[in-house]
Design a protein around this motif. Sequence first.
Motif, PDB file in Angstrom:
ATOM      1  N   ARG A 102      51.286  49.481  74.803  1.00 20.63           N
ATOM      2  CA  ARG A 102      50.484  48.283  74.517  1.00 20.63           C
ATOM      3  C   ARG A 102      49.190  48.753  73.870  1.00 20.63           C
ATOM      4  N   ILE A 103      48.655  47.937  72.998  1.00 18.56           N
ATOM      5  CA  ILE A 103      47.450  48.374  72.272  1.00 18.56           C
ATOM      6  C   ILE A 103      46.556  47.179  71.985  1.00 18.56           C
ATOM      7  N   PHE A 104      45.263  47.409  72.133  1.00 17.44           N
ATOM      8  CA  PHE A 104      44.289  46.349  71.823  1.00 17.44           C
ATOM      9  C   PHE A 104      43.060  46.988  71.177  1.00 17.44           C
ATOM     10  N   LEU A 105      42.664  46.438  70.025  1.00 13.76           N
ATOM     11  CA  LEU A 105      41.453  46.916  69.346  1.00 13.76           C
ATOM     12  C   LEU A 105      40.463  45.779  69.209  1.00 13.76           C
ATOM     13  N   SER A 106      39.176  46.106  69.292  1.00 15.70           N
ATOM     14  CA  SER A 106      38.174  45.065  69.069  1.00 15.70           C
ATOM     15  C   SER A 106      38.241  44.670  67.591  1.00 15.70           C
ATOM     16  N   VAL A 109      37.005  46.628  64.324  1.00 17.50           N
ATOM     17  CA  VAL A 109      37.551  47.918  63.866  1.00 17.50           C
ATOM     18  C   VAL A 109      38.991  47.801  63.344  1.00 17.50           C
ATOM     19  N   ARG A 110      39.511  46.573  63.287  1.00 14.97           N
ATOM     20  CA  ARG A 110      40.908  46.418  62.837  1.00 14.97           C
ATOM     21  C   ARG A 110      41.049  46.617  61.329  1.00 14.97           C
ATOM     22  N   ARG A 111      42.247  46.857  60.888  1.00 11.39           N
ATOM     23  CA  ARG A 111      42.605  47.029  59.464  1.00 11.39           C
ATOM     24  C   ARG A 111      41.939  48.236  58.818  1.00 11.39           C
ATOM     25  N   ARG A 112      41.676  49.269  59.611  1.00 12.65           N
ATOM     26  CA  ARG A 112      41.103  50.490  59.036  1.00 12.65           C
ATOM     27  C   ARG A 112      41.941  51.709  59.422  1.00 12.65           C
ATOM     28  N   GLY A 113      43.152  51.431  59.929  1.00 13.24           N
ATOM     29  CA  GLY A 113      44.052  52.533  60.254  1.00 13.24           C
ATOM     30  C   GLY A 113      43.963  53.026  61.683  1.00 13.24           C
ATOM     31  N   LEU A 114      43.023  52.462  62.469  1.00  9.34           N
ATOM     32  CA  LEU A 114      42.856  52.972  63.837  1.00  9.34           C
ATOM     33  C   LEU A 114      44.073  52.661  64.713  1.00  9.34           C
ATOM     34  N   GLY A 115      44.614  51.433  64.562  1.00  7.93           N
ATOM     35  CA  GLY A 115      45.787  51.059  65.368  1.00  7.93           C
ATOM     36  C   GLY A 115      46.924  52.046  65.164  1.00  7.93           C
ATOM     37  N   THR A 116      47.154  52.401  63.908  1.00  7.80           N
ATOM     38  CA  THR A 116      48.223  53.340  63.582  1.00  7.80           C
ATOM     39  C   THR A 116      47.962  54.702  64.224  1.00  7.80           C
ATOM     40  N   ARG A 117      46.719  55.185  64.130  1.00  7.07           N
ATOM     41  CA  ARG A 117      46.396  56.516  64.672  1.00  7.07           C
ATOM     42  C   ARG A 117      46.491  56.536  66.196  1.00  7.07           C
ATOM     43  N   THR A 143      54.080  38.958  62.758  1.00  6.32           N
ATOM     44  CA  THR A 143      54.893  39.790  61.856  1.00  6.32           C
ATOM     45  C   THR A 143      54.124  41.002  61.321  1.00  6.32           C
ATOM     46  N   ASN A 144      52.810  40.874  61.150  1.00  2.84           N
ATOM     47  CA  ASN A 144      52.021  42.019  60.654  1.00  2.84           C
ATOM     48  C   ASN A 144      51.987  43.145  61.680  1.00  2.84           C
ATOM     49  N   VAL A 145      51.897  42.761  62.949  1.00  4.47           N
ATOM     50  CA  VAL A 145      51.867  43.781  64.010  1.00  4.47           C
ATOM     51  C   VAL A 145      53.237  44.468  64.094  1.00  4.47           C
ATOM     52  N   ILE A 146      54.293  43.672  63.994  1.00  4.42           N
ATOM     53  CA  ILE A 146      55.651  44.238  64.029  1.00  4.42           C
ATOM     54  C   ILE A 146      55.825  45.221  62.865  1.00  4.42           C
ATOM     55  N   LYS A 147      55.305  44.820  61.700  1.00  4.24           N
ATOM     56  CA  LYS A 147      55.386  45.683  60.520  1.00  4.24           C
ATOM     57  C   LYS A 147      54.670  47.018  60.771  1.00  4.24           C
ATOM     58  N   ALA A 148      53.514  46.948  61.423  1.00  9.22           N
ATOM     59  CA  ALA A 148      52.737  48.170  61.699  1.00  9.22           C
ATOM     60  C   ALA A 148      53.533  49.115  62.616  1.00  9.22           C
ATOM     61  N   PHE A 149      54.192  48.545  63.630  1.00  8.66           N
ATOM     62  CA  PHE A 149      55.003  49.373  64.539  1.00  8.66           C
ATOM     63  C   PHE A 149      56.200  49.975  63.784  1.00  8.66           C
ATOM     64  N   LYS A 150      56.792  49.183  62.898  1.00  6.35           N
ATOM     65  CA  LYS A 150      57.962  49.672  62.153  1.00  6.35           C
ATOM     66  C   LYS A 150      57.586  50.831  61.236  1.00  6.35           C
ATOM     67  N   LYS A 151      56.370  50.777  60.698  1.00  8.31           N
ATOM     68  CA  LYS A 151      55.916  51.876  59.823  1.00  8.31           C
ATOM     69  C   LYS A 151      55.900  53.197  60.582  1.00  8.31           C
ATOM     70  N   LEU A 152      55.733  53.123  61.899  1.00  4.65           N
ATOM     71  CA  LEU A 152      55.710  54.346  62.712  1.00  4.65           C
ATOM     72  C   LEU A 152      57.102  54.714  63.223  1.00  4.65           C
TER      73      LEU A 152
HETATM   74  C1  LIG Z   1      47.850  45.344  66.382  1.00  6.67           C
HETATM   75  C2  LIG Z   1      46.583  46.142  66.155  1.00  6.67           C
HETATM   76  C3  LIG Z   1      46.489  47.243  67.213  1.00  6.67           C
HETATM   77  C4  LIG Z   1      46.668  46.786  64.746  1.00  6.67           C
HETATM   78  O1  LIG Z   1      45.580  47.692  64.610  1.00  6.67           O
HETATM   79  P1  LIG Z   1      44.894  47.981  63.203  1.00  6.67           P
HETATM   80  O2  LIG Z   1      43.930  49.111  63.378  1.00  6.67           O
HETATM   81  O3  LIG Z   1      44.348  46.712  62.662  1.00  6.67           O
HETATM   82  O4  LIG Z   1      46.144  48.447  62.334  1.00  6.67           O
HETATM   83  P2  LIG Z   1      46.076  49.397  61.090  1.00  6.67           P
HETATM   84  O5  LIG Z   1      44.761  49.266  60.383  1.00  6.67           O
HETATM   85  O6  LIG Z   1      46.508  50.749  61.512  1.00  6.67           O
HETATM   86  O7  LIG Z   1      47.142  48.717  60.152  1.00  6.67           O
HETATM   87  C5  LIG Z   1      48.493  49.066  60.209  1.00  6.67           C
HETATM   88  C6  LIG Z   1      49.307  48.039  59.501  1.00  6.67           C
HETATM   89  O8  LIG Z   1      49.317  46.848  60.263  1.00  6.67           O
HETATM   90  C7  LIG Z   1      49.585  45.747  59.420  1.00  6.67           C
HETATM   91  N1  LIG Z   1      48.571  44.759  59.750  1.00  6.67           N
HETATM   92  C8  LIG Z   1      47.854  44.777  60.906  1.00  6.67           C
HETATM   93  N2  LIG Z   1      47.067  43.672  60.959  1.00  6.67           N
HETATM   94  C9  LIG Z   1      47.281  42.982  59.817  1.00  6.67           C
HETATM   95  C10 LIG Z   1      46.750  41.766  59.293  1.00  6.67           C
HETATM   96  N3  LIG Z   1      45.834  41.049  59.961  1.00  6.67           N
HETATM   97  N4  LIG Z   1      47.185  41.344  58.102  1.00  6.67           N
HETATM   98  C11 LIG Z   1      48.096  42.056  57.409  1.00  6.67           C
HETATM   99  N5  LIG Z   1      48.621  43.218  57.866  1.00  6.67           N
HETATM  100  C12 LIG Z   1      48.228  43.679  59.045  1.00  6.67           C
HETATM  101  C13 LIG Z   1      49.581  46.269  58.025  1.00  6.67           C
HETATM  102  O9  LIG Z   1      50.911  46.544  57.693  1.00  6.67           O
HETATM  103  C14 LIG Z   1      48.820  47.575  58.162  1.00  6.67           C
HETATM  104  O10 LIG Z   1      49.151  48.499  57.201  1.00  6.67           O
HETATM  105  P3  LIG Z   1      48.296  48.566  55.843  1.00  6.67           P
HETATM  106  O11 LIG Z   1      46.859  48.623  56.250  1.00  6.67           O
HETATM  107  O12 LIG Z   1      48.798  49.825  55.209  1.00  6.67           O
HETATM  108  O13 LIG Z   1      48.619  47.325  55.088  1.00  6.67           O
HETATM  109  C15 LIG Z   1      45.308  45.236  66.221  1.00  6.67           C
HETATM  110  O14 LIG Z   1      45.425  44.238  65.240  1.00  6.67           O
HETATM  111  C16 LIG Z   1      45.120  44.557  67.588  1.00  6.67           C
HETATM  112  O15 LIG Z   1      44.522  45.144  68.486  1.00  6.67           O
HETATM  113  N6  LIG Z   1      45.619  43.295  67.749  1.00  6.67           N
HETATM  114  C17 LIG Z   1      45.486  42.535  69.009  1.00  6.67           C
HETATM  115  C18 LIG Z   1      46.409  43.035  70.104  1.00  6.67           C
HETATM  116  C19 LIG Z   1      47.856  43.109  69.688  1.00  6.67           C
HETATM  117  O16 LIG Z   1      48.375  42.245  68.999  1.00  6.67           O
HETATM  118  N7  LIG Z   1      48.538  44.187  70.128  1.00  6.67           N
HETATM  119  C20 LIG Z   1      49.931  44.454  69.770  1.00  6.67           C
HETATM  120  C21 LIG Z   1      50.892  44.075  70.838  1.00  6.67           C
HETATM  121  S1  LIG Z   1      51.141  45.370  72.025  1.00  6.67           S
END
Ligand SMILES: CC(C)(COP(=O)(O)OP(=O)(O)OC[C@H]1O[C@@H](n2cnc3c(N)ncnc32)[C@H](O)[C@@H]1OP(=O)(O)O)[C@@H](O)C(=O)NCCC(=O)NCCS
Length: 188
Positions: A102-106, A109-117, A143-152
């Motif tokens: 499970r993951i949560f970011l403030s 700091v989102r959309r800067r690659g931190l979630g992926t790292r 769907t964007n969050v699912i996409k991020a997980f699939k990239k990994l």
């Molecule tokens: C899910 C979460 C951890 C993603 O973290 P993040 O640091 O924003 O993700 P990244 O910057 O590493 O982005 C990874 C990819 O996510 C996708 N993505 C994430 N948020 C997106 C948005 N708002 N719009 C479009 N794409 C998005 C993109 O594919 C992105 O890749 P790209 O930047 O190359 O296009 C963050 O949005 C979050 O904390 N959300 C609330 C809690 C949650 O939903 N947790 C997941 C369930 S366990």
Amino acid sequence: MMNKQDVLYRQIITLSDGSRVLLRPLTPEDRQNLIDLYANLNAEELRMLRHDVSNPEVVSAWIDDLDYDRVLPILAMVGEQLVGNATLHFHHGPARHRAEVRIFLSKEVRRRGLGTRLLQALIDLAKRRNLYLLEAEILADQTNVIKAFKKLGFEQQCNLDDYFMLPDGEFRDVAHLILQLRETGGEF
Ligand SMILES: CC(C)(COP(=O)(O)OP(=O)(O)OC[C@H]1O[C@@H](n2cnc3c(N)ncnc32)[C@H](O)[C@@H]1OP(=O)(O)O)[C@@H](O)C(=O)NCCC(=O)NCCS
């Protein structure tokens, strides 16, 4: 399972904008920081989460029950500020070979690659514990969050209809994703 390696885990990462973030395990000293991380969510975001994190007692209980063999929380810190919390949830018995992430970011700091790292860090920690599978449950409409997980490398195994019940009684479908960390069998 708790070992010195987990306690001492540290990683410094640099985001695309050049800011530096320290990843490290949660400790009891992080109580107020953790409460603050979840303090200012809007109502819409809050209703999508599993726990009522706006209640400091709920978050505080995670610290009271801290046990890295049950839940291993890895924090993202920018200086003294806690900006993210990602957790590995372990299981027992027939589920001891897998963990849930499970993951949560403030928001700032989102959309800067931190979630992926941060997710990659959890994957590395799970491999270090010799786990076979990681799983994640994500609301199917995120769907964007699912996409991020699939990239990994996570694969969407199924969608579970009406699996998540919101506080007001509405239902949401949940996507179940799995990442295979190592082969499970085939040896005679
Ligand atoms: C899910 C979460 C951890 C993603 O973290 P993040 O640091 O924003 O993700 P990244 O910057 O590493 O982005 C990874 C990819 O996510 C996708 N993505 C994430 N948020 C997106 C948005 N708002 N719009 C479009 N794409 C998005 C993109 O594919 C992105 O890749 P790209 O930047 O190359 O296009 C963050 O949005 C979050 O904390 N959300 C609330 C809690 C949650 O939903 N947790 C997941 C369930 S366990």
